[in-house]
Design a protein around this motif. Structure first.
Motif, short mmCIF file in Angstrom:
data_model
loop_
_atom_site.label_atom_id
_atom_site.label_comp_id
_atom_site.label_asym_id
_atom_site.label_seq_id
_atom_site.Cartn_x
_atom_site.Cartn_y
_atom_site.Cartn_z
N UNK A 27 36.79 34.41 46.80
CA UNK A 27 37.37 34.68 45.48
C UNK A 27 36.62 33.91 44.39
N UNK A 28 36.26 32.67 44.67
CA UNK A 28 35.52 31.87 43.68
C UNK A 28 34.14 32.48 43.43
N UNK A 29 33.49 32.96 44.48
CA UNK A 29 32.20 33.62 44.32
C UNK A 29 32.35 34.88 43.47
N UNK A 30 33.43 35.60 43.65
CA UNK A 30 33.73 36.79 42.82
C UNK A 30 33.85 36.37 41.36
N UNK A 31 34.61 35.32 41.09
CA UNK A 31 34.78 34.85 39.71
C UNK A 31 33.44 34.47 39.09
N UNK A 32 32.62 33.79 39.87
CA UNK A 32 31.33 33.32 39.36
C UNK A 32 30.32 34.44 39.19
N UNK A 35 31.27 37.54 34.03
CA UNK A 35 32.29 37.12 33.06
C UNK A 35 33.43 38.13 33.06
N UNK A 36 34.63 37.65 32.73
CA UNK A 36 35.78 38.53 32.58
C UNK A 36 36.50 38.87 33.86
N UNK A 37 36.10 38.28 34.96
CA UNK A 37 36.76 38.55 36.23
C UNK A 37 37.97 37.63 36.43
N UNK A 38 38.90 38.10 37.28
CA UNK A 38 40.12 37.35 37.60
C UNK A 38 40.35 37.38 39.11
N UNK A 39 41.19 36.45 39.56
CA UNK A 39 41.65 36.44 40.95
C UNK A 39 43.17 36.32 40.94
N UNK A 64 42.35 27.13 43.56
CA UNK A 64 41.57 26.79 42.37
C UNK A 64 42.32 27.13 41.08
N UNK A 65 42.05 26.35 40.06
CA UNK A 65 42.66 26.60 38.75
C UNK A 65 42.29 27.99 38.27
N UNK A 66 43.21 28.66 37.65
CA UNK A 66 42.95 29.98 37.11
C UNK A 66 43.33 31.12 38.02
#
Length: 193
Positions: A27-32, A35-39, A64-66
């Motif tokens: 999920x963190x790799x997806x966020x990184x 831009x504009x992605x969420x989990x 993770x935060x967010x």
């Protein structure tokens, strides 16, 4: 699954094998990745006792935060339909507890699944929803059929149902990861003929 559909990912392993941590890494790799992605995390656990409440709280604190957290112990297909967006990865943690909530509601002292909703209906809904979601999903589940299975029809039914659920969910995914001692073994899902 159509080629343009998002690639879902199933993570399996034993208890404390690192399944949730691996889901959070993906999920963190997806966020990184853009831009504009969420989990969003769909958490299925119910606080049946003090120890389980402590586990739930630890998972909340460790995320993770967010990360958006939605607690849904029964209506998983509906919750996925509501949470999935093209720019949002959804983590389901976990299918094992969801199955426990539905098949063994007395364990939690709750009323079980929604009135009129059988396990078969809830399972069928999940399997029909997964291929149609606009965003990717990472699903966490236990692989419990490798050990000695205790005697008793209820336990055998649970093990059988979880094994069937894991197999069918895998067919809705692009990749599967087996976790052991915190180490992932990942491969593309082989489609049934």
């Amino acid at each position: 699954m159509q080629a343009s559909a998002p690639q879902h990912h199933l993570i399996l392993g034993g208890q404390r094998s690192g399944k949730s941590r691996q889901a959070e890494r993906l999920a963190q790799a997806w966020l990184n990745g853009a831009a504009g992605r969420e989990v969003a995390v769909l958490a299925t656990a119910l606080p049946s006792d003090d120890e389980m409440q402590a586990r739930i709280e630890r998972h909340r604190q460790d995320r993770p935060a967010g990360f958006i957290t939605v607690e849904e112990p029964h209506e998983l297909g509906h919750a996925l339909r509501q949470a999935s967006l093209p720019e949002r990865l959804v983590v389901v943690d976990c299918l094992t507890l969801w199955l426990t909530n539905v098949l063994m509601p007395a364990v939690h002292g709750d009323a079980g699944h929604a009135p009129g909703r059988s396990w078969e209906a809830l399972r069928s809904e999940l399997l029909s929803v997964l291929p149609s979601l606009p965003g990717p999903v990472v699903l966490v589940s236990n692989e419990i059929g490798w050990g000695v299975i205790p005697m008793g029809a209820v336990v055998r039914q649970f093990v059988d149902e979880l094994g069937r659920l894991n197999q069918d969910v895998a067919q809705c995914c692009g990749h599967i990861t087996l976790m052991a001692a915190g180490q992932p073994w990942t491969r593309a899902v082989e489609r049934w003929a």
